[in-house]
Structure formats: structure tokens, C-alpha cells
Design an enzyme around this catalytic site. Structure first.
Site, PDB file in Angstrom:
ATOM      1  N   ALA A   1     -33.003 -20.566 -43.752  1.00 26.80           N
ATOM      2  CA  ALA A   1     -32.418 -21.501 -42.473  1.00 26.80           C
ATOM      3  C   ALA A   1     -32.393 -22.034 -41.690  1.00 26.80           C
ATOM      4  CB  ALA A   1     -33.651 -20.496 -41.779  1.00 26.80           C
TER       5      ALA A   1
ATOM      6  N   LEU B   1     -25.025 -23.441 -40.830  1.00 25.46           N
ATOM      7  CA  LEU B   1     -24.607 -22.200 -40.239  1.00 25.46           C
ATOM      8  C   LEU B   1     -25.455 -21.464 -39.588  1.00 25.46           C
ATOM      9  CD1 LEU B   1     -21.913 -20.024 -40.660  1.00 25.46           C
ATOM     10  CD2 LEU B   1     -23.678 -18.909 -42.560  1.00 25.46           C
TER      11      LEU B   1
ATOM     12  N   LYS C   1     -13.284 -12.172 -35.152  1.00 26.06           N
ATOM     13  CA  LYS C   1     -12.718 -12.792 -34.393  1.00 26.06           C
ATOM     14  C   LYS C   1     -12.060 -11.605 -33.718  1.00 26.06           C
ATOM     15  CE  LYS C   1     -12.607 -17.499 -35.867  1.00 26.06           C
ATOM     16  NZ  LYS C   1     -13.111 -18.396 -35.053  1.00 26.06           N
TER      17      LYS C   1
ATOM     18  N   HIS D   1      -9.725 -16.135 -44.838  1.00 32.34           N
ATOM     19  CA  HIS D   1      -9.840 -16.316 -43.567  1.00 32.34           C
ATOM     20  C   HIS D   1      -8.029 -15.734 -43.541  1.00 32.34           C
ATOM     21  CE1 HIS D   1     -13.141 -17.565 -43.250  1.00 32.34           C
ATOM     22  NE2 HIS D   1     -13.585 -18.970 -42.779  1.00 32.34           N
TER      23      HIS D   1
ATOM     24  N   LYS E   1      -0.208 -21.602 -43.157  1.00 28.30           N
ATOM     25  CA  LYS E   1      -0.594 -23.648 -43.275  1.00 28.30           C
ATOM     26  C   LYS E   1      -1.742 -23.355 -42.635  1.00 28.30           C
ATOM     27  CE  LYS E   1       2.380 -25.289 -40.055  1.00 28.30           C
ATOM     28  NZ  LYS E   1       3.316 -25.730 -39.321  1.00 28.30           N
TER      29      LYS E   1
ATOM     30  N   LYS F   1      -6.919 -29.652 -42.534  1.00 25.95           N
ATOM     31  CA  LYS F   1      -8.130 -30.103 -41.952  1.00 25.95           C
ATOM     32  C   LYS F   1      -7.218 -31.228 -41.304  1.00 25.95           C
ATOM     33  CE  LYS F   1     -11.732 -28.104 -44.182  1.00 25.95           C
ATOM     34  NZ  LYS F   1     -12.686 -27.282 -42.393  1.00 25.95           N
TER      35      LYS F   1
ATOM     36  N   ARG G   1      -2.826 -15.727 -30.726  1.00 25.36           N
ATOM     37  CA  ARG G   1      -3.020 -16.951 -30.691  1.00 25.36           C
ATOM     38  C   ARG G   1      -4.930 -17.094 -31.044  1.00 25.36           C
ATOM     39  NH1 ARG G   1      -3.277 -21.678 -27.416  1.00 25.36           N
ATOM     40  NH2 ARG G   1      -0.883 -21.888 -28.790  1.00 25.36           N
TER      41      ARG G   1
ATOM     42  N   GLN H   1      -7.461 -18.505 -31.203  1.00 26.14           N
ATOM     43  CA  GLN H   1      -8.626 -19.727 -30.886  1.00 26.14           C
ATOM     44  C   GLN H   1      -7.813 -20.520 -30.554  1.00 26.14           C
ATOM     45  OE1 GLN H   1     -11.134 -19.318 -33.588  1.00 26.14           O
ATOM     46  NE2 GLN H   1     -11.269 -21.271 -34.571  1.00 26.14           N
TER      47      GLN H   1
HETATM   48  C1  BG6 Z   1     -15.121 -21.800 -42.961  1.00 27.87           C
HETATM   49  C2  BG6 Z   1     -14.493 -22.866 -43.617  1.00 27.87           C
HETATM   50  O1  BG6 Z   1     -14.955 -20.287 -43.389  1.00 27.87           O
HETATM   51  O2  BG6 Z   1     -14.413 -21.255 -41.705  1.00 27.87           O
HETATM   52  C3  BG6 Z   1     -14.443 -24.828 -43.111  1.00 27.87           C
HETATM   53  O3  BG6 Z   1     -15.564 -22.805 -44.209  1.00 27.87           O
HETATM   54  C4  BG6 Z   1     -13.986 -23.905 -41.403  1.00 27.87           C
HETATM   55  O4  BG6 Z   1     -13.770 -24.869 -43.459  1.00 27.87           O
HETATM   56  C5  BG6 Z   1     -14.438 -22.820 -40.894  1.00 27.87           C
HETATM   57  O5  BG6 Z   1     -13.943 -25.026 -40.924  1.00 27.87           O
HETATM   58  C6  BG6 Z   1     -13.284 -22.939 -39.615  1.00 27.87           C
HETATM   59  O6  BG6 Z   1     -13.452 -21.565 -38.602  1.00 27.87           O
HETATM   60  P1  BG6 Z   1     -13.849 -21.539 -37.047  1.00 27.87           P
HETATM   61  O7  BG6 Z   1     -14.473 -19.811 -36.951  1.00 27.87           O
HETATM   62  O8  BG6 Z   1     -14.889 -22.611 -36.449  1.00 27.87           O
HETATM   63  O9  BG6 Z   1     -12.126 -21.241 -36.930  1.00 27.87           O
END
Ligand code: BG6
Length: 489
Positions: free
Chosen positions: A13, A17, A183, A241, A334, A337, A376, A378
Site C-alpha cells: 500500500a 503504484l 485504456k 502492452h 517501437k 524512454k 492515438r 494517449q
Molecule cells: C508500465 C511500465 O507498465 O507502463 C512503465 O513499467 C511505463 O515503464 C508505464 O512508464 C506506462 O504507462 P502509461 O499508462 O503511463 O502510459
């Protein structure tokens, strides 16, 4: 009576996150009247905190973003009163048994459903699952456990993790989160494709030339280097993702919208894919860069990252689906960071119009004339379609324009955070947006060989300056397949 109650325990907690996403999402659900009438929220972590400390901590991150209604602070007060804290070790059955006793008091004899959100590092994961399931699972209602990635770091470790999890939980009780599935625009993907006649028939190799899945962030791994260095961008973003988006994009039509029907199709398409080949990957790592008198640190300047780290913070990859629908279509990914912009999008590039009457009116750049559908994800959620039109006037010159659905302009209500939808689904037992174990296996099978090869051969990443557009190697990769990145990356 037969009324039921839900107890939600956030294990870990005091972590990032929990503070940034989980508690605010729970509050948003409460605010929207989406939580059941009887619910209790418990924070569980090692630090010696009181209920008041937890409430104080949580209150700092709650926002009244939804509709900005006036009774928000009242609602916050009410919500915080239902949040409690229990200090405990993650591997202590005894501490979880104490939690169980407290939960029972709140549940007051009602049918007790329990949701555990494990927001803790991987090395203590199994211990916590064990203790929670032995000492604090509900006797008379459901028990569900939400787990966050990393789900291992390759096929073997992931399978081992699944095996250990299944000693204590059934597959039905495990909710593997990939928050990208929560999302709004990712959820809308199937709606866009399957409910629009102008798209559904086009969704194949016959009309689509390439599909691009692009993720970029304009900040580095600041503060998370310790975690990140053991994983790298391919495991952090691509294997989950971006691949999840790909699976939803490319799957065959599911029999229905039921969770199992959808997940069956996702597994099928993942299993039709060719494991990623070394020559189809470009990796990069950001280095320090000074701009406007500010010095942006490189990846290895992070104290928690070894100086000789070869961990990629950028990767580009070309993937292929060996089935009738997608044969030969490059799916380009692609992810990076510390790039120049923050963006997540899907770009669908269509083929050239055969025998196009107007080719010459576009000059030499035929690529300019391809239709492109951009989703898009985000920020600035939008769907737009690049089409060709005549530049108004007496001549005959062609131009590309956008038919644009911009969410903020179309809808006044704010888009919910991914965690809101996912938490609600977990409470309601809706599994559609969670990853099944066979899906996870299929995902790892695609990336494990190349990850091993990159690490065994100690492949040196292409260094790119913090805040730049990333390694040029990604352009050569796209060019091999005769395409260009739509984002001019
Ligand atoms: C997380 C990754 O799963 O997703 C991070 O571990 C990344 O590295 C994040 O920054 C991105 O999530 P969002 O929702 O901010 O695009």
C-alpha cells in the site's frame, strides 16, 4: 442475511503504484457509485502506519477530476473513512491471519468477497500469494487476486511463476493486469473494427501494408533503474502492452464478446506469430544530453544502474503473423524512454490505390498518398484518418487531410483511468481485459529466444541522446520492409 460485501486489500500500500493509481482509481469508482454498497479497503504493507497515516497518505493523491462536482470533498471524507491499514510482513501467515480477523469484523457475517491487489516486487510475490490465500482468503464468498507484471522475465521463469501461483489459486482467481487493456482507445479498437463496415472488410493483407505500434516517453527511468535494468524495454513494454494491442488488432472475429471467446482468439493469433528474429530488432540506450543549459542524465548515470549496462531503453522490432489474413504484413513496434515526446499510438498504413489516376499529382512521394488510420491511445485521445483531397483552386494538386475524431472535442466527460475500469472488472468478475496463462505463455514464446540472444551475444545498444527521436537504426529496419514510420520518428 444474504447481502454481500467486498473487501479490497492493497498489498504494497505504500508503493508508488498504490499511491498514484490504485487508491485514486478506487476513489473514482466510489465517487461514480460503482462500488458495492458494503465495501472496505485495506492497505497492507510493512511500515508501521496507523489508519490515520494511511488516510493522510491516500488523501494527497485523490483528485476530484470527474465532472468537478461540488460534493467532492464530502465524498473524499466518506471514502477515506472506509480505508484502513494493517501492517504486516509479506511472508507472514500470522500477519495475514490478523488481517483476516479485522476483515471479518467489517464484513459482519455477510457473504464476504475478497479482492487482493498485489502491488509488490516479484521476489516476494509468491510468498504473499501463499500467505494471503492460506490465511486471508474468504470462506464463503469469492477470493480474487490481481497481479501486476513482471510475470517472470522469459518463458521458463514465467511458467515457473504460473506453476507456483496455481499451487494456491485457480486460474479463475488470478487476474493478471496489463493496464494498457484498460485504456479507452484500446477498448475501442474492437468497436472501431467490428462495428464499421468501412473498416471491417479492409482489415487484412489485401488492403493493409503495415501496422505500427508506437510507444514513447519523454522521460527516462528516473528512480526505477533498479527494476528496469533487470528487464529492459522489450520486457517492460513490448512483450505486454504493445503485443496485447497487436493481438486485439489482428485477432479473428471472436464468437462473442465473452471473455473466453475473446481470449481464445488472442491466443490463436499470438500462436500464429513467428518468434522475433535478431535481425528484426534494433536496440538503443539513452545517453546524457545538455539542452538549454539543462543536463539530462543518461541511463547509466542512474545510481542503481551498473555502469556497463547494455539494457535497452529503446527497441524497434518487426513482427509477422503467419496466417491467411496477415501473411507478409510487417507489424512494426517501437518503444522507448527519454525520447522527444510522450505518445502511444497505432498506425495502420493502407496500400497504394492500384493504377491511381492521380499518382502524378502527388509529385514523387507516393508514400504521402497512402491512407493511414491513426489511433492515438494517449495523450489527446483521438482517431483520425488520413485521406487525399484536392487542394482547392484552379490547379490539380493533391493534398492529405485528416478526418478527425478528437475525444476531448466530441465528449465533455473525462476519460477514466485504465485502473478504474480494470478494478471494476475484477470486482465484477469480468475477465475479458485480463491475461490468461496460455496467452502469457504465447507472448513469452515470441520474445524469449531473441532476448536470450541479445543478452548472450552482449549486443551493444545504439546510443541516442536524451530527448531525441531515438536510434536511426529503426529507420533502416522499417526500410527493410519497404515502409516508413508514420510518426516521422
Ligand atoms: C508500465 C511500465 O507498465 O507502463 C512503465 O513499467 C511505463 O515503464 C508505464 O512508464 C506506462 O504507462 P502509461 O499508462 O503511463 O502510459
Amino acid at each position: 442475511g444474504n447481502e454481500s460485501t467486498v473487501s479490497i486489500t492493497v498489498v504494497g500500500a505504500s508503493g508508488d503504484l498504490a499511491k498514484k493509481k490504485i487508491f485514486p482509481a478506487l476513489f473514482a469508482l466510489y465517487y461514480e457509485d460503482c462500488l458495492p454498497k458494503h465495501f472496505t479497503i485495506y492497505g497492507y504493507a510493512r511500515s508501521k502506519m496507523t489508519d490515520a497515516d494511511l488516510r493522510n497518505m491516500v488523501s494527497k493523491t485523490l483528485t476530484c477530476r470527474i465532472d468537478k462536482r461540488e460534493n467532492c470533498s464530502e465524498k473524499m471524507e466518506e471514502f477515506l473513512k472506509r480505508c484502513f491499514y494493517h501492517p504486516g510482513q509479506y511472508d507472514s501467515e500470522e500477519n495475514f491471519a490478523e488481517l483476516d480477523r479485522k476483515l471479518k469484523e467489517h464484513e459482519g457475517g455477510r457473504t464476504a468477497n475478497r479482492l487482493f491487489y498485489l502491488s509488490i516486487p516479484p521476489n516476494i510475490f509468491i510468498d504473499a500469494v501463499k500467505c494471503a490465500s492460506i490465511s486471508a482468503s474468504s470462506g464463503n464468498g469469492w477470493t480474487r487476486v490481481i497481479v501486476e507484471k513482471p510475470f517472470g522475465r522469459d518463458s521458463e521463469s514465467s511458467a515457473a511463476l504460473t506453476k507456483s501461483l496455481k499451487q494456491y489459486l485457480t486460474e479463475d482467481q488470478i487476474f493478471r493486469i496489463d493496464h494498457y487493456l484498460g485504456k479507452e482507445l484500446v477498448e475501442n479498437l474492437s468497436v472501431l473494427r467490428f462495428s464499421n463496415l468501412i473498416f471491417e472488410p479492409l482489415w487484412s493483407r489485401q488492403y493493409i501494408r503495415s501496422v505500427q505500434l508506437i510507444f514513447s516517453e519523454d522521460f527516462g527511468t528516473e528512480g526505477r533503474g533498479g527494476y528496469f535494468d533487470n528487464y529492459g524495454i522489450i520486457r517492460d513494454i513490448m512483450q505486454n502492452h504493445l503485443l496485447q494491442i497487436l493481438a486485439l488488432f489482428a485477432m479473428e472475429t471472436p464468437v462473442s464478446l465473452d471473455a473466453e471467446d475473446i481470449r481464445n482468439e488472442k491466443v490463436k493469433v499470438l500462436r500464429s506469430m513467428r518468434p522475433l528474429q535478431l535481425e528484426d530488432v534494433v536496440i538503443g540506450q539513452y545517453k546524457s544530453h545538455s539542452k538549454g543549459g539543462v543536463n539530462y542524465p543518461g541511463y547509466i548515470d542512474d545510481k542503481t544502474v551498473p555502469k556497463d549496462s547494455l539494457t535497452p531503453t529503446f527497441a524497434a522490432a518487426a513482427l509477422f503473423i503467419d496466417n491467411a489474413r496477415w501473411d507478409g504484413v510487417p507489424f512494426l513496434m517501437k518503444a522507448g524512454k527519454a525520447l522527444h515526446t510522450k505518445r502511444a499510438e497505432i498506425r495502420v498504413q493502407f496500400r497504394h490505390v492500384p493504377g491511381n489516376l492521380y499518382n502524378r499529382n502527388f509529385g514523387t512521394d507516393l508514400d504521402q498518398a497512402t491512407n493511414e488510420l491513426v489511433i492515438r491511445v494517449q495523450p489527446g485521445e483521438a482517431i483520425y484518418l488520413k485521406i487525399n483531397n484536392k487542394v482547392p483552386g484552379l490547379g490539380m494538386r493533391l493534398d492529405s487531410s485528416h478526418l478527425n475524431l478528437h475525444y476531448a472535442a466530441r465528449y465533455s466527460k473525462e476519460i477514466p483511468d485504465a485502473y478504474e475500469r480494470l478494478l471494476l472488472d475484477a470486482i465484477e468478475g469480468e475477465r475479458r481485459l485480463f491475461i490468461r496463462s496460455d496467452e502469457l505463455d504465447a507472448a513469452w514464446a515470441l520474445f524469449t529466444p531473441v532476448l536470450k540472444e541479445l543478452e548472450e551475444k552482449k549486443i551493444i545498444p545504439e546510443y541516442y541522446p536524451y530527448g531525441s527521436r531515438g536510434p536511426v537504426g529503426s529507420h533502416y529496419l522499417a526500410a527493410r520492409y519497404n515502409v516508413r514510420w508514420g510518426d516521422n520518428g
